[in-house]
Design a protein around this motif. Structure first.
Motif, PDB file in Angstrom:
ATOM      1  N   GLY A 101     -42.678  73.204 -76.565  1.00  0.00           N
ATOM      2  CA  GLY A 101     -43.233  74.441 -76.053  1.00  0.00           C
ATOM      3  C   GLY A 101     -44.638  74.754 -76.493  1.00  0.00           C
ATOM      4  N   GLU A 102     -45.382  73.804 -77.070  1.00  0.00           N
ATOM      5  CA  GLU A 102     -46.698  74.122 -77.597  1.00  0.00           C
ATOM      6  C   GLU A 102     -47.644  74.567 -76.487  1.00  0.00           C
ATOM      7  OE1 GLU A 102     -45.165  70.682 -80.224  1.00  0.00           O
ATOM      8  OE2 GLU A 102     -44.967  71.379 -78.158  1.00  0.00           O
ATOM      9  N   MET A 103     -48.126  75.802 -76.590  1.00  0.00           N
ATOM     10  CA  MET A 103     -49.000  76.363 -75.560  1.00  0.00           C
ATOM     11  C   MET A 103     -50.333  75.648 -75.513  1.00  0.00           C
ATOM     12  SD  MET A 103     -50.299  80.300 -75.221  1.00  0.00           S
ATOM     13  CE  MET A 103     -48.635  80.923 -75.020  1.00  0.00           C
ATOM     14  N   PHE A 104     -50.897  75.280 -76.658  1.00  0.00           N
ATOM     15  CA  PHE A 104     -52.248  74.733 -76.703  1.00  0.00           C
ATOM     16  C   PHE A 104     -52.360  73.382 -76.024  1.00  0.00           C
ATOM     17  CE2 PHE A 104     -50.309  72.596 -80.273  1.00  0.00           C
ATOM     18  CZ  PHE A 104     -50.958  71.383 -80.363  1.00  0.00           C
ATOM     19  N   THR A 105     -51.225  72.722 -75.746  1.00  0.00           N
ATOM     20  CA  THR A 105     -51.259  71.388 -75.156  1.00  0.00           C
ATOM     21  C   THR A 105     -51.378  71.417 -73.641  1.00  0.00           C
ATOM     22  OG1 THR A 105     -48.833  71.264 -75.023  1.00  0.00           O
ATOM     23  CG2 THR A 105     -49.866  70.481 -77.052  1.00  0.00           C
ATOM     24  N   SER A 106     -51.456  72.592 -73.039  1.00  0.00           N
ATOM     25  CA  SER A 106     -51.546  72.688 -71.582  1.00  0.00           C
ATOM     26  C   SER A 106     -52.370  73.908 -71.206  1.00  0.00           C
ATOM     27  CB  SER A 106     -50.140  72.791 -70.968  1.00  0.00           C
ATOM     28  OG  SER A 106     -50.192  73.216 -69.627  1.00  0.00           O
ATOM     29  N   VAL A 107     -53.432  73.687 -70.444  1.00  0.00           N
ATOM     30  CA  VAL A 107     -54.259  74.811 -70.002  1.00  0.00           C
ATOM     31  C   VAL A 107     -53.448  75.740 -69.104  1.00  0.00           C
ATOM     32  CG1 VAL A 107     -56.276  75.436 -68.610  1.00  0.00           C
ATOM     33  CG2 VAL A 107     -56.443  73.595 -70.282  1.00  0.00           C
ATOM     34  N   MET A 108     -52.487  75.178 -68.350  1.00  0.00           N
ATOM     35  CA  MET A 108     -51.629  76.023 -67.531  1.00  0.00           C
ATOM     36  C   MET A 108     -50.860  77.018 -68.397  1.00  0.00           C
ATOM     37  SD  MET A 108     -50.407  77.123 -64.752  1.00  0.00           S
ATOM     38  CE  MET A 108     -51.280  75.997 -63.676  1.00  0.00           C
ATOM     39  N   SER A 109     -50.366  76.571 -69.541  1.00  0.00           N
ATOM     40  CA  SER A 109     -49.662  77.470 -70.450  1.00  0.00           C
ATOM     41  C   SER A 109     -50.589  78.529 -71.016  1.00  0.00           C
ATOM     42  CB  SER A 109     -49.019  76.667 -71.591  1.00  0.00           C
ATOM     43  OG  SER A 109     -48.067  75.755 -71.094  1.00  0.00           O
ATOM     44  N   VAL A 110     -51.823  78.137 -71.309  1.00  0.00           N
ATOM     45  CA  VAL A 110     -52.794  79.100 -71.820  1.00  0.00           C
ATOM     46  C   VAL A 110     -53.098  80.148 -70.750  1.00  0.00           C
ATOM     47  CG1 VAL A 110     -55.112  79.401 -72.760  1.00  0.00           C
ATOM     48  CG2 VAL A 110     -53.784  77.385 -73.387  1.00  0.00           C
ATOM     49  N   LYS A 111     -53.181  79.720 -69.484  1.00  0.00           N
ATOM     50  CA  LYS A 111     -53.401  80.681 -68.396  1.00  0.00           C
ATOM     51  C   LYS A 111     -52.285  81.718 -68.351  1.00  0.00           C
ATOM     52  CE  LYS A 111     -56.071  77.872 -65.136  1.00  0.00           C
ATOM     53  NZ  LYS A 111     -56.071  77.238 -63.798  1.00  0.00           N
ATOM     54  N   GLN A 112     -51.053  81.266 -68.592  1.00  0.00           N
ATOM     55  CA  GLN A 112     -49.929  82.195 -68.562  1.00  0.00           C
ATOM     56  C   GLN A 112     -50.038  83.229 -69.679  1.00  0.00           C
ATOM     57  OE1 GLN A 112     -46.748  79.322 -68.713  1.00  0.00           O
ATOM     58  NE2 GLN A 112     -46.729  79.020 -66.501  1.00  0.00           N
ATOM     59  N   ALA A 113     -50.728  82.861 -70.772  1.00  0.00           N
ATOM     60  CA  ALA A 113     -50.908  83.804 -71.877  1.00  0.00           C
ATOM     61  C   ALA A 113     -51.786  84.975 -71.469  1.00  0.00           C
ATOM     62  CB  ALA A 113     -51.522  83.082 -73.085  1.00  0.00           C
ATOM     63  N   VAL A 114     -52.634  84.778 -70.462  1.00  0.00           N
ATOM     64  CA  VAL A 114     -53.465  85.881 -69.970  1.00  0.00           C
ATOM     65  C   VAL A 114     -52.578  87.015 -69.460  1.00  0.00           C
ATOM     66  CG1 VAL A 114     -55.141  86.557 -68.204  1.00  0.00           C
ATOM     67  CG2 VAL A 114     -55.404  84.373 -69.407  1.00  0.00           C
ATOM     68  N   PHE A 115     -51.525  86.651 -68.739  1.00  0.00           N
ATOM     69  CA  PHE A 115     -50.623  87.668 -68.195  1.00  0.00           C
ATOM     70  C   PHE A 115     -49.829  88.342 -69.317  1.00  0.00           C
ATOM     71  CE2 PHE A 115     -51.323  84.509 -64.862  1.00  0.00           C
ATOM     72  CZ  PHE A 115     -51.824  85.318 -63.852  1.00  0.00           C
ATOM     73  N   ALA A 116     -49.514  87.584 -70.366  1.00  0.00           N
ATOM     74  CA  ALA A 116     -48.830  88.182 -71.512  1.00  0.00           C
ATOM     75  C   ALA A 116     -49.716  89.227 -72.183  1.00  0.00           C
ATOM     76  CB  ALA A 116     -48.433  87.090 -72.512  1.00  0.00           C
ATOM     77  N   GLU A 117     -51.002  88.936 -72.310  1.00  0.00           N
ATOM     78  CA  GLU A 117     -51.895  89.905 -72.941  1.00  0.00           C
ATOM     79  C   GLU A 117     -52.060  91.142 -72.067  1.00  0.00           C
ATOM     80  OE1 GLU A 117     -55.706  89.801 -75.779  1.00  0.00           O
ATOM     81  OE2 GLU A 117     -56.048  88.804 -73.856  1.00  0.00           O
ATOM     82  N   ARG A 118     -52.049  90.951 -70.752  1.00  0.00           N
ATOM     83  CA  ARG A 118     -52.138  92.125 -69.867  1.00  0.00           C
ATOM     84  C   ARG A 118     -50.960  93.064 -70.089  1.00  0.00           C
ATOM     85  NH1 ARG A 118     -54.018  89.076 -64.259  1.00  0.00           N
ATOM     86  NH2 ARG A 118     -56.160  88.612 -64.941  1.00  0.00           N
ATOM     87  N   GLN A 119     -49.768  92.506 -70.322  1.00  0.00           N
ATOM     88  CA  GLN A 119     -48.608  93.342 -70.604  1.00  0.00           C
ATOM     89  C   GLN A 119     -48.782  94.066 -71.933  1.00  0.00           C
ATOM     90  OE1 GLN A 119     -45.620  93.905 -68.619  1.00  0.00           O
ATOM     91  NE2 GLN A 119     -45.738  95.557 -70.113  1.00  0.00           N
ATOM     92  N   LEU A 120     -49.337  93.370 -72.931  1.00  0.00           N
ATOM     93  CA  LEU A 120     -49.596  94.016 -74.216  1.00  0.00           C
ATOM     94  C   LEU A 120     -50.617  95.141 -74.072  1.00  0.00           C
ATOM     95  CD1 LEU A 120     -49.733  90.968 -76.675  1.00  0.00           C
ATOM     96  CD2 LEU A 120     -47.921  92.666 -76.455  1.00  0.00           C
ATOM     97  N   ILE A 121     -51.604  94.927 -73.204  1.00  0.00           N
ATOM     98  CA  ILE A 121     -52.586  95.990 -72.960  1.00  0.00           C
ATOM     99  C   ILE A 121     -51.902  97.226 -72.391  1.00  0.00           C
ATOM    100  CG2 ILE A 121     -54.555  96.628 -71.501  1.00  0.00           C
ATOM    101  CD1 ILE A 121     -55.551  93.745 -71.803  1.00  0.00           C
ATOM    102  N   ASP A 122     -50.940  97.014 -71.505  1.00  0.00           N
ATOM    103  CA  ASP A 122     -50.195  98.154 -70.947  1.00  0.00           C
ATOM    104  C   ASP A 122     -49.438  98.894 -72.044  1.00  0.00           C
ATOM    105  OD1 ASP A 122     -51.095  97.646 -68.409  1.00  0.00           O
ATOM    106  OD2 ASP A 122     -49.347  96.456 -67.819  1.00  0.00           O
TER     107      ASP A 122
END
Length: 567
Positions: free
Chosen positions: A22-43
């Motif tokens: 599950g390492e996020m750093f090994t895939s840019v696609m996974s890092v992109k998904q982290a953008v949506f996670a941060e948007r939820q945290l912003i909410d």
């Protein structure tokens, strides 16, 4: 499709375990998904701030009401308190209202709600290993492309050319690094005892921390950066700098007994062995202990090496190619012969953008950390940073079309068990695959346990381009090929006598900027015994290739595999 996305397709001969990583750093696609996670945290944070502002507004109203009483009717307390209504309100306010304000649980409820929201998101957020992997990705780009740390801090990708910094790529979107960002990169290197990198990143952290106020979101401080920088200088042999930095640290933390001890130790070392005047200590990058071809590999990533040029070699050519296949007669494919040794062909526009996007989206749910052969087992490795998805038993229409198209241009049967399943790859932050062979070079390879034989050839499709980096470098052949959107590279891994072709040692250079994808398939030789007899059907698209009986022996692997008190 985004211009930042690229996809490769390879053809290989064995299956790899689909164990999940599950390492996020090994895939840019996974890092992109982290953008949506941060948007939820912003909410969540927005809701918390709104509730807190409402709570503070309520307290301000109470404060305003009480202060107005004391500047008004309480100016003459003896006369005012004689009024039983005023007296009652005073008693009630002191016994009840002040207690409710002071002991209100609203603040705790608000922060608990924020923490609960964070807890719910925690599973989709980066872990410590992701922070470490992302930091190592920056340091990898720094090394392979000889980038200046000072430039990276400002969001630039720069090399020194003739003494001046020169941009090797100017991204349309970038950001700068803070002192805390640099401190964390340096700390990752420091914890790995990589003082070559820690010195450079801590120096930038100290520079950026100076004259700025500490922020609550920061993990490091100026004192932390100075402390780690001093010891890093000591470990690289620069005792004078270690002493100077330690003395500066004592100005901020004069009672630190450990730093006082280190200062005395450094002074003693300098007394015993004074530095030579006018001698500058140049920070030297340590030699690689496992990658003997590091210098060639990195030079090929930075440039295109001795890339063959058509006007210099008349045997290299471009044409429209049908391979005698009826399926290509009306729409022949554009073929470019890149190299003779190894024999390397680039097919232009092998896929359409729509096909590339369809395959990428189909593979996303199955992406797992890529593995490499390690003896008889498979494991993750720092020299391969990506995620892979194997499209097993795929009913997907585009996958079938790709299989048939590969067969048309190569004459190879790429249907299992005559080939591996298609493998889709997405590279991570600074994602790369250091020099390796696609064919097995050891008789302990997991490939032979599957009794599928060695890998005959590789077919690699780029489904779109990257912005910078990501070349495919052929080490011993001394040339590299940039990513060509929707193009396909093809080469033979084995010689006609069945031995591995050493000229196919190749690497995937780190991606500087972009989202690089890839997919992998190959035609195997069916194993019969320790010595393998097979008939390899190959069409006439290469003059060197013909149907033949070949005896293959298992071959041995011949590639590189992979004081003062500390803070």
């Amino acid at each position: 499709m985004s211009p930042y996305v690229s996809l490769l397709i390879f053809v290989y001969l064995v299956n790899i375990s689909d164990k999940s990583f599950g390492e996020m750093f090994t895939s840019v696609m996974s890092v992109k998904q982290a953008v949506f996670a941060e948007r939820q945290l912003i909410d969540y944070l927005r809701t918390y701030l709104e509730n807190e502002m409402q709570r503070l507004d309520d307290i301000k109203r109470f404060f305003s009401r009480v202060t107005s009483l004391h500047s008004g009717i309480y100016n003459e307390p003896s006369a005012t308190i004689a009024n039983p209504i005023v007296a009652f309100k005073l008693v009630k306010r002191l016994k009840s209202e002040w207690m409710n304000v002071v002991h209100s649980n609203e603040a705790e409820e608000n922060i608990d709600a924020l923490r609960e929201g964070y807890r719910r998101m925690e599973g989709s957020l980066p872990k410590l290993e992701d922070l470490q992997g992302a930091a190592q990705g920056l340091m990898r780009l720094q090394d392979v492309y000889d980038l200046r740390v000072e430039g990276l801090v400002r969001g630039h990708f720069q090399q020194i050319t003739n003494g001046d910094p020169v941009d090797i790529y100017k991204p349309p979107v970038s950001d700068t690094l803070s002192g805390d960002d640099c401190f964390l990169v340096g700390k990752v290197a420091y914890d790995l005892e990589d003082y070559y990198h820690s010195v450079q990143w801590f120096e930038e952290a100290v520079r950026l921390f100076r004259g700025t106020e500490w922020s609550p979101e920061n993990e490091g401080t100026l004192e932390d950066a100075l402390d780690h920088l001093a010891f890093s200088h000591f470990k690289t042999g620069n005792i004078s700098y270690a002493l100077s930095v330690s003395q500066e640290l004592l100005l901020h933390d004069p009672v630190n007994s450990r730093v006082h001890f280190n200062v005395k130790k450094y002074e003693k070392l300098l007394d015993e062995s004074p530095p030579v005047k006018n001698q500058s200590l140049v920070l030297k990058r340590p030699d690689s202990t496992y990658l003997r071809t590091r210098n060639v590999y990195e030079k090929l990533c930075q440039t295109k090496g001795s890339q063959p040029k058509h006007f210099e070699n008349p045997r290299l050519f471009c044409d429209f190619f049908t391979n005698g296949s009826p399926g290509l007669l009306l729409q022949p494919i554009k073929r470019e012969l890149i190299s003779l040794h190894p024999y390397l062909v680039l097919f232009h526009n092998f896929l359409t953008r729509a096909e590339a996007k369809s395959i990428r989206e189909y593979a996303i749910p199955g992406l797992r950390r890529s593995v490499v052969a390690s003896g008889v087992n498979q494991s993750t490795a720092e020299y391969r940073i990506s995620k892979s998805a194997w499209l097993k038993e795929s009913p997907h229409g585009v996958v079938g079309k790709v299989d048939r198209r590969i067969t048309m241009v190569t004459g190879l049967n790429v249907q299992p068990p005559y080939a591996e399943y298609l493998q889709v790859v997405n590279y991570g932050i600074g994602g790369h695959y250091e020099p390796h062979f696609d064919h097995a070079t050891s008789n302990s390879s997991p490939l032979y346990k599957l009794k599928t034989g060695n890998r005959v050839a590789t077919f690699m499709i780029y489904l779109s381009s990257v912005e910078a980096g990501g070349y495919t470098a052929f080490i011993y052949a001394n040339f590299s090929v940039p990513v060509v959107e929707n193009g396909a590279l093809f080469w033979w891994n084995l010689l006609r006598n069945g031995q591995g072709n050493v000229d196919t040692l190749h690497a995937g250079c780190p991606v500087i900027v972009g989202d690089k994808w890839g997919m992998i398939v190959v035609s195997p030789i069916i194993c019969k015994a320790t010595y393998i007899a097979f008939k390899l059907p190959i069409s006439g698209f290469m003059s060197m290739a013909r149907s033949s009986n070949i005896v293959v022996a298992l071959i041995l692997r011949n590639e590189e595999s992979n004081s003062p008190f500390k803070v």
